[in-house]
Design an enzyme around this catalytic site. Structure first.
Site, PDB file in Angstrom:
ATOM      1  N   MET A   1       0.820  -1.213   0.000  1.00 39.26           N
ATOM      2  CA  MET A   1       0.000   0.000   0.000  1.00 39.26           C
ATOM      3  C   MET A   1       0.858   1.268   0.000  1.00 39.26           C
ATOM      4  SD  MET A   1      -2.917  -1.254   2.735  1.00 39.26           S
ATOM      5  CE  MET A   1      -3.890   0.252   2.588  1.00 39.26           C
ATOM      6  N   HIS A   2       0.199   2.392  -0.239  1.00 41.73           N
ATOM      7  CA  HIS A   2       0.780   3.730  -0.119  1.00 41.73           C
ATOM      8  C   HIS A   2       1.794   4.075  -1.210  1.00 41.73           C
ATOM      9  CE1 HIS A   2      -1.029   3.462   3.843  1.00 41.73           C
ATOM     10  NE2 HIS A   2      -0.216   2.480   4.169  1.00 41.73           N
TER      11      HIS A   2
ATOM     12  N   ASP B   1      -2.557  -4.980   0.563  1.00 38.20           N
ATOM     13  CA  ASP B   1      -2.159  -6.276   1.127  1.00 38.20           C
ATOM     14  C   ASP B   1      -2.709  -6.518   2.529  1.00 38.20           C
ATOM     15  OD1 ASP B   1      -0.529  -4.366   2.345  1.00 38.20           O
ATOM     16  OD2 ASP B   1       1.358  -5.326   1.772  1.00 38.20           O
TER      17      ASP B   1
END
Length: 498
Positions: free
Chosen positions: A80-81, A237
């Site tokens: 992520m991110h 995830d």
């Protein structure tokens, strides 16, 4: 039904071929590593993910050719991110800026200072690893790149885009941008405006179990897959790992021990707690949310020790497990990539404290593993402060293979730890489950059951006491060193500008 799950992690990509009932037919992994061209930076070339995906899918095809050719759906999970910046020609404008990149710490602090009420909308205090501050950084430091952006997407979205040509993202991955109105499950125009980002750059939003486009004929033929294969949106995830182990009901709790680590509790309602450095995010399934303590360091700490001493991490873990009796005088702060929960400190660094001439390699290994377990104890305290107090946790991710780490975590958080069959590939397995949901329209509860239990590790009283004492030392050491971390970062910036 046979489905494929693809998980694009920080240190590697995993792909699984599974039966709808959950049976694993084949699995494949491809490794890669982040690039760190400057202090605080962490980047990856999106094409490295594509090459890894094609290689892993080819391995699945070789291992089970009939099952692979008969697959009816594919789903995705990913780190992520990440800021994957796509130009008008559909190509990445630069390397992706990853979740553990700390360059935008000033921009994150400015967002917090100027737009603090937005944290209650987007679910978390702004931190350097999120997409929003990274885009502000880009506008200031790489303005030509910023001006050329057509789309901002996440790592797993890029893989799906390369297979389908469709730009989209799901709620759970969008949650990590600092732009999603978590309760409404829609983009926050105010948060985008605070970042100086045109809403047109934000992809269309779908749920993780929705179908998003189809394989292009050329891709399907090249991979040996059916052209009518259903392509599910997938998710971040953390959320997709929850789907993989059946953590979909309020109160379900688990720990994901991958390169980074997370402690997650599922909810059927949105409740923000930004002041506790707890993330309140949309789940990968409709009408579900979760609260998460997110640490930037996890099993990657053991891999780091392995690289340092030139020994495989698995061999080090086996050595450390022999006659393990608990923490000793060696303490390892595992903040190799800075830290998020509970410190929000991109400048924090790894520290080994308490070495003597009697110290051996095994002491360094054990201390690194203990340090990660102690960060999870701090994570549990943060979640408890928000009212989340689960009585036990499932454990997934690559680190879940380690019985020693499981013992350490059970003692550090003082709660039973359950390992489930296939837990080490949880996000990839969850991605396959989302694919099945997209293809069948089935209710999540009929597909997303908890896999069989492999074992349950109860906290050992002696180790619980030892970890409680070690945690006091661990916390004191960070408090003492925090000003030094900041001073070192300031010195580094001065050196870079000279």
């Amino acid at each position: 039904m046979i489905a494929i799950g693809v998980d694009c992690g920080t240190s590697g990509l995993k792909a699984v071929l599974v039966e709808a009932g959950g049976g694993l037919i084949a699995a494949a992994t491809r490794a890669y590593r982040p690039d760190r061209p400057r202090p605080l930076w962490s980047e990856q070339d999106p094409e490295a993910w594509v090459a890894a995906m094609i290689g892993a899918l080819g391995e699945l095809r070789s291992a089970a050719p009939e099952a692979f050719a008969g697959a009816e759906a594919i789903g995705f999970s990913g780190q992520m991110h990440g800021a994957v910046l796509i130009g008008r020609d559909g190509k990445p404008l630069r390397p992706a800026i990853l979740h553990n990149d700390g360059r935008a710490h000033r921009e994150a602090a400015e967002l917090w200072e100027r737009h603090r009420p937005l944290a209650d909308v987007v679910g978390v205090k702004p931190m350097a690893g999120f997409v929003a501050p990274k885009l502000i950084w880009l506008a200031r430091h790489e303005p030509s790149i910023f001006a050329a952006i057509a789309h901002v997407i996440q790592p797993k979205d890029y893989l799906r885009f390369r297979l389908t040509g469709e730009i989209a993202s799901d709620m759970s991955d969008a949650a990590g941008t600092w732009w999603l109105d978590e309760r409404a499950r829609a983009w926050s125009i105010d948060a985008l405006a605070a970042s100086g980002v045109d809403p047109a750059c934000a992809p269309r939003l779908v749920e993780g179990s929705d179908s998003v486009g189809s394989l292009t004929p050329a891709v399907a033929d090249a991979l040996g897959l059916q052209r009518r294969l259903v392509v599910a949106a997938g998710g971040g995830d953390a959320a997709v790992g929850a789907v993989g182990i059946g953590a979909t009901r309020p109160g379900d709790a688990f720990i994901s021990l991958g390169t980074a680590s997370q402690m997650i509790v599922v909810s059927d309602a949105y409740r923000a707690a930004p002041e506790k450095i707890v993330h309140s995010f949309a789940h990968a399934l409709p009408r579900r949310w979760y609260r998460m303590a997110a640490m930037l360091n996890g099993a990657g700490a053991l891999a780091f020790v392995g690289r340092l001493v030139g020994v495989d991490a698995g061999a080090l873990e086996r050595e450390a497990a022999e006659n393990y009796r608990g923490p000793n005088e060696t303490t390892f702060l595992p903040y190799l990539s800075g830290e998020r929960t509970p410190h929000d400190d991109p400048h924090a660094r790894g520290v080994v404290f308490g070495l003597t001439e009697a110290a051996a390699r095994v002491d360094l290994t054990r201390a690194a593993m203990e340090g990660v377990a102690l960060t999870l104890a701090e994570a549990r305290a943060c979640l408890a402060a928000t009212g989340d107090a689960p009585q036990g946790f499932d454990l997934i991710g690559g680190g879940a293979r380690s019985a020693l780490w499981t013992r350490m975590i059970a003692a550090a958080v003082d709660a039973p730890i359950t390992r489930r069959q296939g837990g080490e590939v949880g996000p990839a397995f969850g991605a396959a489950r989302l694919a099945v949901l997209a293809a069948t329209g089935a209710a999540p509860e009929t597909i997303c059951s908890a896999p069989p239990i492999a074992d349950v590790t109860e906290p050992e009283p002696g180790l619980v006491d030892a970890f409680a004492a070690a945690r006091e030392r661990f916390m004191r050491l960070y408090r003492v060193l925090r000003p030094e971390f900041a001073a070192a970062a300031k010195d580094q910036r001065a050196a870079d500008s000279s």
